[in-house]
Design a protein around this motif. Structure first.
Motif, PDB file in Angstrom:
ATOM      1  N   ARG A  80       0.879  -1.173   0.000  1.00 11.09           N
ATOM      2  CA  ARG A  80       0.000   0.000   0.000  1.00 11.09           C
ATOM      3  C   ARG A  80       0.913   1.219   0.000  1.00 11.09           C
ATOM      4  O   ARG A  80       1.536   1.540   1.004  1.00 11.09           O
ATOM      5  N   TYR A  81       1.017   1.846  -1.151  1.00  9.21           N
ATOM      6  CA  TYR A  81       1.907   2.988  -1.303  1.00  9.21           C
ATOM      7  C   TYR A  81       1.098   4.238  -1.643  1.00  9.21           C
ATOM      8  O   TYR A  81      -0.057   4.148  -2.037  1.00  9.21           O
ATOM      9  N   THR A  82       1.714   5.390  -1.539  1.00  5.77           N
ATOM     10  CA  THR A  82       1.025   6.620  -1.932  1.00  5.77           C
ATOM     11  C   THR A  82       0.815   6.678  -3.440  1.00  5.77           C
ATOM     12  O   THR A  82      -0.092   7.334  -3.918  1.00  5.77           O
ATOM     13  N   SER A  83       1.626   5.949  -4.194  1.00  5.78           N
ATOM     14  CA  SER A  83       1.532   5.992  -5.655  1.00  5.78           C
ATOM     15  C   SER A  83       0.838   4.774  -6.278  1.00  5.78           C
ATOM     16  O   SER A  83       0.495   4.802  -7.461  1.00  5.78           O
ATOM     17  N   SER A  84       0.628   3.695  -5.492  1.00  2.00           N
ATOM     18  CA  SER A  84       0.017   2.488  -6.048  1.00  2.00           C
ATOM     19  C   SER A  84      -0.571   1.605  -4.949  1.00  2.00           C
ATOM     20  O   SER A  84      -0.282   1.795  -3.765  1.00  2.00           O
ATOM     21  N   TYR A  85      -1.373   0.638  -5.394  1.00  2.00           N
ATOM     22  CA  TYR A  85      -2.038  -0.289  -4.481  1.00  2.00           C
ATOM     23  C   TYR A  85      -2.085  -1.665  -5.142  1.00  2.00           C
ATOM     24  O   TYR A  85      -2.480  -1.790  -6.301  1.00  2.00           O
ATOM     25  N   ARG A  86      -1.679  -2.705  -4.404  1.00  2.00           N
ATOM     26  CA  ARG A  86      -1.671  -4.074  -4.935  1.00  2.00           C
ATOM     27  C   ARG A  86      -2.712  -4.910  -4.205  1.00  2.00           C
ATOM     28  O   ARG A  86      -2.864  -4.800  -2.991  1.00  2.00           O
ATOM     29  N   PHE A  87      -3.399  -5.770  -4.953  1.00  6.50           N
ATOM     30  CA  PHE A  87      -4.466  -6.578  -4.359  1.00  6.50           C
ATOM     31  C   PHE A  87      -4.554  -7.945  -5.027  1.00  6.50           C
ATOM     32  O   PHE A  87      -4.015  -8.161  -6.112  1.00  6.50           O
ATOM     33  N   ARG A  88      -5.242  -8.889  -4.354  1.00 11.65           N
ATOM     34  CA  ARG A  88      -5.448 -10.241  -4.877  1.00 11.65           C
ATOM     35  C   ARG A  88      -6.937 -10.556  -4.860  1.00 11.65           C
ATOM     36  O   ARG A  88      -7.685 -10.048  -4.035  1.00 11.65           O
ATOM     37  N   THR A  89      -7.340 -11.415  -5.771  1.00  7.23           N
ATOM     38  CA  THR A  89      -8.712 -11.921  -5.780  1.00  7.23           C
ATOM     39  C   THR A  89      -8.662 -13.433  -5.596  1.00  7.23           C
ATOM     40  O   THR A  89      -7.790 -14.116  -6.130  1.00  7.23           O
ATOM     41  N   LEU A  90      -9.597 -13.925  -4.825  1.00  7.14           N
ATOM     42  CA  LEU A  90      -9.629 -15.328  -4.433  1.00  7.14           C
ATOM     43  C   LEU A  90     -11.007 -15.898  -4.698  1.00  7.14           C
ATOM     44  O   LEU A  90     -12.014 -15.302  -4.318  1.00  7.14           O
ATOM     45  N   ARG A  91     -11.042 -17.040  -5.354  1.00  8.45           N
ATOM     46  CA  ARG A  91     -12.301 -17.739  -5.622  1.00  8.45           C
ATOM     47  C   ARG A  91     -12.580 -18.690  -4.473  1.00  8.45           C
ATOM     48  O   ARG A  91     -11.737 -19.488  -4.084  1.00  8.45           O
ATOM     49  N   LEU A  92     -13.784 -18.607  -3.928  1.00  4.82           N
ATOM     50  CA  LEU A  92     -14.238 -19.496  -2.858  1.00  4.82           C
ATOM     51  C   LEU A  92     -15.342 -20.390  -3.412  1.00  4.82           C
ATOM     52  O   LEU A  92     -16.327 -19.882  -3.945  1.00  4.82           O
ATOM     53  N   ARG A  93     -15.163 -21.679  -3.297  1.00  2.74           N
ATOM     54  CA  ARG A  93     -16.218 -22.618  -3.704  1.00  2.74           C
ATOM     55  C   ARG A  93     -16.661 -23.376  -2.482  1.00  2.74           C
ATOM     56  O   ARG A  93     -15.852 -23.817  -1.678  1.00  2.74           O
ATOM     57  N   PHE A  94     -17.952 -23.562  -2.357  1.00  2.00           N
ATOM     58  CA  PHE A  94     -18.511 -24.183  -1.169  1.00  2.00           C
ATOM     59  C   PHE A  94     -19.061 -25.579  -1.428  1.00  2.00           C
ATOM     60  O   PHE A  94     -19.691 -26.157  -0.574  1.00  2.00           O
ATOM     61  N   ASP A  95     -18.820 -26.130  -2.615  1.00  5.66           N
ATOM     62  CA  ASP A  95     -19.227 -27.507  -2.839  1.00  5.66           C
ATOM     63  C   ASP A  95     -18.107 -28.438  -2.382  1.00  5.66           C
ATOM     64  O   ASP A  95     -16.994 -28.020  -2.098  1.00  5.66           O
TER      65      ASP A  95
END
Length: 119
Positions: A80-95
């Motif tokens: 988390r920077y003043t010039s940029s932001y990094r993130f992840r996405t996660l798939r959750l399956r409940f079967d």
């Protein structure tokens, strides 16, 4: 309510992460970088005044018609920077038998709120 620099959205975007990530639409974002599956960062047009800005993020379900599969999105604490932001996405399956896994989404949306600057 009057609109001032400190109570407005500083930047927002909607990203298609599938394949090479691209901005579907944005304000105040200069680029998106695709690091890996479900792993992206955005760069701001104008730097935030500090790294304590708020982020609202949402990621759509990877499978549009599956009632047992959902996606979540989270930022990297150390990225988390003043010039940029990094993130992840996660798939959750409940079967039965499926474990969470990093996935790209065709609609990852982020909005950024913070102090200072003229936007």
């Amino acid at each position: 309510m009057p609109v001032f620099s400190n109570n407005t959205c500083k930047a927002w975007c909607d990203i298609n992460m599938t394949g090479t990530a691209v901005l579907n639409d944005d304000y105040g974002i200069s680029s998106v970088t695709d690091h890996d599956t479900g792993d992206n960062s955005v760069a701001f047009d104008t730097a935030m005044s500090n790294a304590n800005y708020a982020v609202a993020q949402m990621t759509e379900n990877f499978e549009g018609n599956n009632n047992d599969s959902y996606c979540v999105s989270s930022g990297y604490k150390a990225n988390r920077y003043t010039s940029s932001y990094r993130f992840r996405t996660l798939r959750l399956r409940f079967d039965t038998g499926n474990v969470p896994q990093f996935k790209d989404s065709d609609h990852a949306s982020l909005a950024f709120f913070g102090d200072g600057g003229y936007w």
